[in-house]
Design a protein around this motif. Structure first.
Motif, PDB file in Angstrom:
ATOM      1  N   ARG A 186       0.841  -1.182   0.000  1.00 54.20           N
ATOM      2  CA  ARG A 186       0.000   0.000   0.000  1.00 54.20           C
ATOM      3  C   ARG A 186       0.885   1.245   0.000  1.00 54.20           C
ATOM      4  N   PRO A 187       0.460   2.330  -0.650  1.00 54.56           N
ATOM      5  CA  PRO A 187       1.288   3.537  -0.675  1.00 54.56           C
ATOM      6  C   PRO A 187       1.424   4.161   0.707  1.00 54.56           C
ATOM      7  N   GLU A 188       2.547   4.781   0.916  1.00 59.31           N
ATOM      8  CA  GLU A 188       2.817   5.419   2.207  1.00 59.31           C
ATOM      9  C   GLU A 188       1.913   6.629   2.434  1.00 59.31           C
ATOM     10  N   GLN A 189       1.608   7.337   1.366  1.00 57.71           N
ATOM     11  CA  GLN A 189       0.834   8.579   1.482  1.00 57.71           C
ATOM     12  C   GLN A 189      -0.082   8.736   0.278  1.00 57.71           C
ATOM     13  N   GLU A 190      -1.265   9.318   0.509  1.00 56.66           N
ATOM     14  CA  GLU A 190      -2.167   9.648  -0.593  1.00 56.66           C
ATOM     15  C   GLU A 190      -2.733  11.051  -0.378  1.00 56.66           C
ATOM     16  N   LEU A 191      -2.946  11.748  -1.486  1.00 55.89           N
ATOM     17  CA  LEU A 191      -3.440  13.120  -1.450  1.00 55.89           C
ATOM     18  C   LEU A 191      -4.293  13.347  -2.685  1.00 55.89           C
ATOM     19  N   THR A 192      -5.470  13.959  -2.507  1.00 51.88           N
ATOM     20  CA  THR A 192      -6.337  14.275  -3.639  1.00 51.88           C
ATOM     21  C   THR A 192      -6.485  15.782  -3.771  1.00 51.88           C
ATOM     22  N   LEU A 193      -6.242  16.273  -4.975  1.00 56.04           N
ATOM     23  CA  LEU A 193      -6.329  17.701  -5.280  1.00 56.04           C
ATOM     24  C   LEU A 193      -7.510  17.959  -6.207  1.00 56.04           C
ATOM     25  N   VAL A 194      -8.126  19.132  -6.071  1.00 61.74           N
ATOM     26  CA  VAL A 194      -9.287  19.507  -6.885  1.00 61.74           C
ATOM     27  C   VAL A 194      -9.020  20.845  -7.557  1.00 61.74           C
ATOM     28  N   GLN A 195      -9.337  20.913  -8.848  1.00 64.17           N
ATOM     29  CA  GLN A 195      -9.239  22.158  -9.597  1.00 64.17           C
ATOM     30  C   GLN A 195     -10.523  22.361 -10.391  1.00 64.17           C
ATOM     31  N   GLU A 196     -10.932  23.606 -10.537  1.00 63.83           N
ATOM     32  CA  GLU A 196     -12.101  23.913 -11.354  1.00 63.83           C
ATOM     33  C   GLU A 196     -11.631  24.152 -12.784  1.00 63.83           C
ATOM     34  N   LEU A 197     -12.066  23.279 -13.699  1.00 62.71           N
ATOM     35  CA  LEU A 197     -11.633  23.353 -15.094  1.00 62.71           C
ATOM     36  C   LEU A 197     -12.756  22.870 -16.012  1.00 62.71           C
ATOM     37  N   PRO A 198     -12.917  23.485 -17.181  1.00 62.30           N
ATOM     38  CA  PRO A 198     -13.862  22.943 -18.164  1.00 62.30           C
ATOM     39  C   PRO A 198     -13.331  21.627 -18.723  1.00 62.30           C
TER      40      PRO A 198
END
Length: 368
Positions: A186-198
């Motif tokens: 399993r990965p040591e770290q996870e991160l989810t990013l969000v951007q507003e884009l068409p």
């Protein structure tokens, strides 16, 4: 090697049930009588494929248990009726996972049904598909013969790879008894990013990121928002996050789980669900309904009653295919039509593995 000797988690002994002899006898009897069999696991994937169900049920759910698990060797061998829930719990105890992140679509989902459907989740374009992690199988062919293919390491997978051929065949070539899968830490770290884009900008951005050495493990776009998951060593994830930018998504695990299990708002309702697999860099497609995009642009979901031939032509134009994934008229063809050459090849394979056509007849294509 016995489960008790090789498996470091004795709690699995409660699930150790080998039904191979019983299943073999049922298939042999059906073959002798040219009687069709409908292979059944937990029923969680009943919606998938053509709705035609011929013959008496061949019940797989009781055929479960781990046969061999060597965490240090990164493989696990288990029976087809073992649930994904039990499998993933055991892997988690050893800090490992199934890299293709399969959807459950039901709490009792089995590994056999998952592989028969060929399902993979959000991690698929970055880590590989279900087929990529199958090292070996034991199966019953349509004559009731038990056959083995592949092994426990990648070097045993060579030549005409029958083990992986079974993935996505919906039980039309054989009854999966056991499977050996490659697993990963399993990965040591996870991160989810969000951007507003068409949509167009999001597709372009996902493809740019895919071409860079970034620890991307999932991507999705819906309603003008692009979601990107990073997985790996903490320093690598943090560095990539700073480079990419965007807002950090709280509750990210729930977001990706809901997306994988089709609990996201896009999937709600009774309208037919279509899946278009296209080249990831394909521009926004002229689709009449709202779209949800996954897999770096390579998987596009559409809801509603659509013209199948028009969708198939559109997908083919962009290097892919269209599937009626759920709902709608399942009595006809739900998968993209095969070329005459490929159909003839599939029919020869069906004849070789299932001479009398008794295993899940018509589930994949009417001619199979």
């Amino acid at each position: 090697m016995s489960t008790t000797a090789s498996c470091p988690f004795p709690s699995w002994s409660a699930f150790d049930m080998d039904q191979s002899v019983i299943l073999q006898e049922q298939v042999r009897e059906a073959y002798a009588q040219s009687r069709a069999l409908h292979i059944q696991g937990s029923g969680s994937k009943h919606f998938y494929g053509r709705s035609v169900r011929h013959g008496e049920p061949l019940r797989m759910r009781a055929h479960q248990g781990v046969v061999d698990y060597e965490p240090s060797e990164l493989f696990i061998t288990l029976r087809a009726g073992t649930t994904l829930q039990n499998l993933q719990e055991q892997l988690a105890e050893a800090g490992q996972m199934l890299p293709f992140e399969p959807p459950f679509f039901g709490t009792e989902a089995t590994i056999g049904g998952t592989l028969a459907c060929g399902f993979s989740g959000p991690r698929r374009p970055y880590a590989g598909s279900a087929r990529d992690y199958v090292l070996g199988v034991q199966l019953l062919n349509g004559q009731g013969e038990i056959l083995r293919f592949g092994g426990q390491v990648m070097k045993n997978v060579a030549g005409y790879d029958v083990s992986r051929l079974l993935v996505g065949s919906l039980g039309t070539l054989g009854v999966l008894l056991e499977v050996t899968l490659k697993v990963l830490p399993r990965p040591e770290q996870e991160l989810t990013l969000v951007q507003e884009l068409p949509m167009a900008a999001a597709i372009d951005q996902m493809n740019q990121w895919a071409a860079q050495p970034l620890p991307v493990s999932a991507s999705a776009w819906y309603d003008n928002y692009l979601y990107l998951r990073l997985s790996g060593a903490t320093k690598a994830v943090e560095a990539a996050g700073r480079k990419i930018g965007g807002e950090i998504l709280t509750g990210a695990d729930a977001f990706w789980t809901d997306l994988r299990e089709h609990r996201h708002e896009f999937f709600q309702g009774d309208a037919p669900l279509w899946r278009l697999a296209v080249a990831p860099a394909s521009p926004p497609l002229p689709l009449p309904e709202a779209t949800l995009i996954e897999w770096g642009g390579g998987q596009r979901w559409l809801r509603g009653h659509q013209d199948a031939e028009a969708l198939q032509a559109l997908a083919a134009k962009h290097g892919g295919h269209a599937t009626l994934f759920r709902g709608g008229d399942g009595s006809g063809e739900v998968f993209h039509p095969l070329s005459p050459h490929l159909l003839a090849l599939q029919q020869r394979l069906k004849k070789a593995f299932d001479p009398r056509g008794i295993l899940n007849p018509g589930r994949l294509y009417a001619a199979l």
